[in-house]
Design a protein around this motif. Structure first.
Motif, PDB file in Angstrom:
ATOM      1  N   GLY A  69       0.834  -1.153  -0.041  1.00 27.53           N
ATOM      2  CA  GLY A  69       0.157  -0.150   0.084  1.00 27.53           C
ATOM      3  C   GLY A  69       0.788   1.175  -0.092  1.00 27.53           C
ATOM      4  N   ILE A  70       2.083   1.230   0.762  1.00 30.06           N
ATOM      5  CA  ILE A  70       2.791   2.402   0.644  1.00 30.06           C
ATOM      6  C   ILE A  70       3.607   2.581  -0.596  1.00 30.06           C
ATOM      7  N   TRP A  71       4.046   1.463  -1.278  1.00 36.32           N
ATOM      8  CA  TRP A  71       4.589   1.545  -2.437  1.00 36.32           C
ATOM      9  C   TRP A  71       3.847   2.204  -3.462  1.00 36.32           C
ATOM     10  N   VAL A  72       2.572   1.846  -3.715  1.00 36.73           N
ATOM     11  CA  VAL A  72       1.814   2.497  -4.636  1.00 36.73           C
ATOM     12  C   VAL A  72       1.860   3.778  -5.153  1.00 36.73           C
ATOM     13  N   PRO A  73       1.527   4.629  -4.024  1.00 36.57           N
ATOM     14  CA  PRO A  73       1.775   6.178  -4.238  1.00 36.57           C
ATOM     15  C   PRO A  73       3.293   6.470  -4.684  1.00 36.57           C
ATOM     16  N   LEU A  74       4.342   5.514  -3.957  1.00 39.76           N
ATOM     17  CA  LEU A  74       5.810   6.048  -4.226  1.00 39.76           C
ATOM     18  C   LEU A  74       6.057   5.703  -5.817  1.00 39.76           C
ATOM     19  N   LEU A  75       5.177   4.836  -6.367  1.00 39.44           N
ATOM     20  CA  LEU A  75       5.308   4.522  -7.834  1.00 39.44           C
ATOM     21  C   LEU A  75       4.485   5.536  -8.649  1.00 39.44           C
ATOM     22  N   GLN A  76       3.986   6.507  -8.100  1.00 38.95           N
ATOM     23  CA  GLN A  76       3.108   7.417  -8.525  1.00 38.95           C
ATOM     24  C   GLN A  76       2.032   6.977  -9.490  1.00 38.95           C
ATOM     25  N   GLY A 135       0.155   8.541   0.290  1.00 39.82           N
ATOM     26  CA  GLY A 135      -0.575   9.317  -0.862  1.00 39.82           C
ATOM     27  C   GLY A 135      -0.813  10.968  -0.236  1.00 39.82           C
ATOM     28  N   LEU A 136      -1.179  11.092   1.065  1.00 38.18           N
ATOM     29  CA  LEU A 136      -1.115  12.503   1.497  1.00 38.18           C
ATOM     30  C   LEU A 136       0.122  13.112   1.480  1.00 38.18           C
ATOM     31  N   ALA A 137       1.220  12.288   1.919  1.00 32.57           N
ATOM     32  CA  ALA A 137       2.750  12.670   2.082  1.00 32.57           C
ATOM     33  C   ALA A 137       3.155  13.101   0.649  1.00 32.57           C
ATOM     34  N   THR A 138       2.801  12.373  -0.350  1.00 29.10           N
ATOM     35  CA  THR A 138       3.269  12.759  -1.504  1.00 29.10           C
ATOM     36  C   THR A 138       2.443  13.716  -2.583  1.00 29.10           C
ATOM     37  N   GLY A 139       1.434  14.010  -1.832  1.00 29.73           N
ATOM     38  CA  GLY A 139       0.380  14.895  -2.620  1.00 29.73           C
ATOM     39  C   GLY A 139      -0.362  14.187  -3.875  1.00 29.73           C
ATOM     40  N   PHE A 140      -0.554  12.855  -3.552  1.00 24.56           N
ATOM     41  CA  PHE A 140      -0.940  11.986  -4.617  1.00 24.56           C
ATOM     42  C   PHE A 140      -0.328  12.154  -6.034  1.00 24.56           C
ATOM     43  N   ALA A 141       0.682  12.414  -6.167  1.00 27.93           N
ATOM     44  CA  ALA A 141       1.616  12.681  -7.387  1.00 27.93           C
ATOM     45  C   ALA A 141       1.158  11.479  -8.345  1.00 27.93           C
ATOM     46  N   ALA A 142       0.586  11.567  -9.542  1.00 33.36           N
ATOM     47  CA  ALA A 142       0.340  10.283 -10.228  1.00 33.36           C
ATOM     48  C   ALA A 142       0.971  10.726 -11.775  1.00 33.36           C
ATOM     49  N   GLN A 143       1.484   9.373 -12.186  1.00 33.43           N
ATOM     50  CA  GLN A 143       1.863   8.997 -13.660  1.00 33.43           C
ATOM     51  C   GLN A 143       1.420   7.644 -13.792  1.00 33.43           C
ATOM     52  N   PRO A 144       0.336   7.489 -14.034  1.00 35.50           N
ATOM     53  CA  PRO A 144      -0.241   5.978 -14.351  1.00 35.50           C
ATOM     54  C   PRO A 144      -0.151   5.542 -15.590  1.00 35.50           C
ATOM     55  N   THR A 145       0.436   6.176 -16.618  1.00 35.51           N
ATOM     56  CA  THR A 145       0.937   5.620 -17.792  1.00 35.51           C
ATOM     57  C   THR A 145       1.983   4.598 -17.540  1.00 35.51           C
ATOM     58  N   THR A 146       1.896   3.563 -18.215  1.00 31.24           N
ATOM     59  CA  THR A 146       2.947   2.591 -17.948  1.00 31.24           C
ATOM     60  C   THR A 146       3.696   2.223 -19.349  1.00 31.24           C
ATOM     61  N   SER A 147       5.016   2.496 -19.259  1.00 29.34           N
ATOM     62  CA  SER A 147       5.863   2.319 -20.425  1.00 29.34           C
ATOM     63  C   SER A 147       6.106   0.853 -20.796  1.00 29.34           C
ATOM     64  N   MET A 148       6.671   0.625 -21.982  1.00 30.12           N
ATOM     65  CA  MET A 148       6.958  -0.586 -22.657  1.00 30.12           C
ATOM     66  C   MET A 148       7.846  -1.115 -21.815  1.00 30.12           C
ATOM     67  N   GLY A 163      -4.891  -1.981   6.425  1.00 30.11           N
ATOM     68  CA  GLY A 163      -3.191  -1.732   6.369  1.00 30.11           C
ATOM     69  C   GLY A 163      -2.823  -1.651   5.130  1.00 30.11           C
ATOM     70  N   MET A 164      -3.482  -2.230   4.113  1.00 28.83           N
ATOM     71  CA  MET A 164      -3.163  -1.794   2.599  1.00 28.83           C
ATOM     72  C   MET A 164      -3.691  -0.430   2.309  1.00 28.83           C
ATOM     73  N   LEU A 165      -4.763  -0.063   2.567  1.00 29.13           N
ATOM     74  CA  LEU A 165      -5.430   1.155   2.278  1.00 29.13           C
ATOM     75  C   LEU A 165      -5.005   2.229   3.001  1.00 29.13           C
ATOM     76  N   GLY A 166      -4.729   1.872   4.357  1.00 29.25           N
ATOM     77  CA  GLY A 166      -4.199   2.953   5.157  1.00 29.25           C
ATOM     78  C   GLY A 166      -2.800   3.440   4.929  1.00 29.25           C
ATOM     79  N   GLY A 167      -1.878   2.543   4.420  1.00 28.37           N
ATOM     80  CA  GLY A 167      -0.425   2.795   3.957  1.00 28.37           C
ATOM     81  C   GLY A 167      -0.596   3.679   2.542  1.00 28.37           C
ATOM     82  N   LEU A 168      -1.295   3.079   1.858  1.00 29.45           N
ATOM     83  CA  LEU A 168      -1.746   4.011   0.538  1.00 29.45           C
ATOM     84  C   LEU A 168      -2.180   5.279   0.822  1.00 29.45           C
ATOM     85  N   LEU A 169      -3.232   5.504   1.615  1.00 29.38           N
ATOM     86  CA  LEU A 169      -3.671   6.894   1.823  1.00 29.38           C
ATOM     87  C   LEU A 169      -2.648   8.008   2.595  1.00 29.38           C
ATOM     88  N   LEU A 170      -2.025   7.246   3.578  1.00 26.27           N
ATOM     89  CA  LEU A 170      -1.055   7.965   4.311  1.00 26.27           C
ATOM     90  C   LEU A 170       0.181   8.373   3.159  1.00 26.27           C
TER      91      LEU A 170
END
Length: 348
Positions: free
Chosen positions: A78-85, A126-139, A117-124
């Protein structure tokens, strides 16, 4: 199964975290991530699996400790998902794999317990990183995600398949135990009754003959009291061996209870059943007992043919049982056939 949970999980955690580290590293490289995230990746994908195993294996309750480790696995993902933007494929893949791992443990509702725990890690995070998002997955990231998608899935499937085979083997053993009496090697009462009911049903459908024999050891309680239960068990095993020998290819033999045996002879007429019964009776009478040479064993036998008067197996057994008691009351070591008692030489 649960007692070995830490050891089973250890291998899958090393594999899953290691392969996950490859696809996460691809995203970090693409995002030009700082050194701190690379160090966190090193901890998650390489160091954490070994720490988790040590925590569980050295705990007073390895099972409970491993449950905590599994919940921490989900929180870390959950923590890693926002860190991967929120890079789409790695994020979905990590969340899916960590949830499947919970299901694969076989612990009821563990995957549900892991969601907070998964959702909690993701939300916290995400809040710390400002929910920065780059969802496009490159080849490049797709290619780095394929090993986790393929190898981990296959490994989990193979593990589950081995577990299924072990369960099937246990079920076969349990099925055999439910059908075979441990002491004598003959059918258990319940399984023999199922076979006898089928034979009676065939008789009622097309008049296929069948004979039912009840065998009872004479004065077995006295023998047990005099020589002990271990000797009595040996007598039962020896008599059962004689029965198996004479019944080979002829029908089905079972232990009805205590020192009473039952024989089913489908497709056999009275004369053939009498021949088999007499062979068994005579061999039991001459059975050598090295532990008590002065003791002789004998059996009484009651026989009943399947007939239209036997609407149920219980009625058929009752007819054979009635014949057995006539043999007993006529002096034992005899065969009784529905009203006829055949005398046999009795040995003291």
């Amino acid at each position: 199964m649960f007692a070995r949970l830490p050891w089973r999980t250890y291998r899958y955690r090393i594999l899953g975290m290691g392969l996950g580290g490859v696809c996460m590293g691809a995203v970090l490289l693409e995002n030009e991530a700082p050194l701190a995230l690379w160090l966190l990746l090193l901890f998650t994908s390489v160091i954490w699996p070994h720490i988790a195993f040590q925590l569980a294996s050295r705990s007073a309750s390895p099972y409970r400790a491993e449950i905590r480790n599994l919940l921490l696995d989900s929180a870390q993902v959950g923590i890693w998902v926002p860190l991967l933007q929120f890079n789409l494929l790695p994020s979905v893949l990590l969340l899916t794999v960590v949830t499947v791992d919970k299901i694969n443990t076989g612990v009821p509702r563990l995957w549900l317990w892991s969601l907070p725990g998964m959702l909690g890690g993701l939300l916290l995070t995400g809040l710390a990183t400002g929910f920065a998002a780059q969802p496009t997955t490159s080849m490049w990231v797709i290619a780095a995600s394929l090993p986790m998608l393929m190898i981990h899935t296959i490994a989990v499937s193979l593990g589950s398949n081995r577990l299924v085979h072990r369960i099937q083997d246990k079920n076969r053993q349990l099925d055999r135990l439910s059908r075979i009496d441990v002491l004598t090697g003959l059918h258990t009462r319940r399984h023999w009754q199922d076979l006898a009911r089928r034979a009676l049903a065939r008789h009622r459908e097309d008049s296929t003959p069948a004979m039912l024999l009840m065998l009872d050891l004479d004065n077995f309680k006295t023998c047990n009291d005099r020589h002990g239960h271990a000797f009595g068990d040996e007598v039962l095993r020896s008599v059962a061996g004689i029965i198996r020998t004479h019944m080979a290819g002829m029908g089905e033999a079972g232990r009805y209870g205590g020192d009473e045996f039952t024989l089913l002879l489908p497709g056999r007429q009275k004369q053939e059943a009498m021949r088999i019964a007499e062979s068994i009776r005579a061999e039991v009478e001459s059975l050598p007992l090295s532990a008590a040479p002065d003791t002789r064993v004998s059996i009484s036998i009651g026989m009943a043919a399947a007939s239209g008067e036997c609407a149920t197996l219980e009625q058929w057994v009752e007819r054979a049982d009635t014949a057995l008691y006539r043999a007993k009351h006529s002096g034992r070591n005899r065969i009784a056939v529905q009203g006829t008692v055949l005398a046999a030489s009795c040995r003291d």
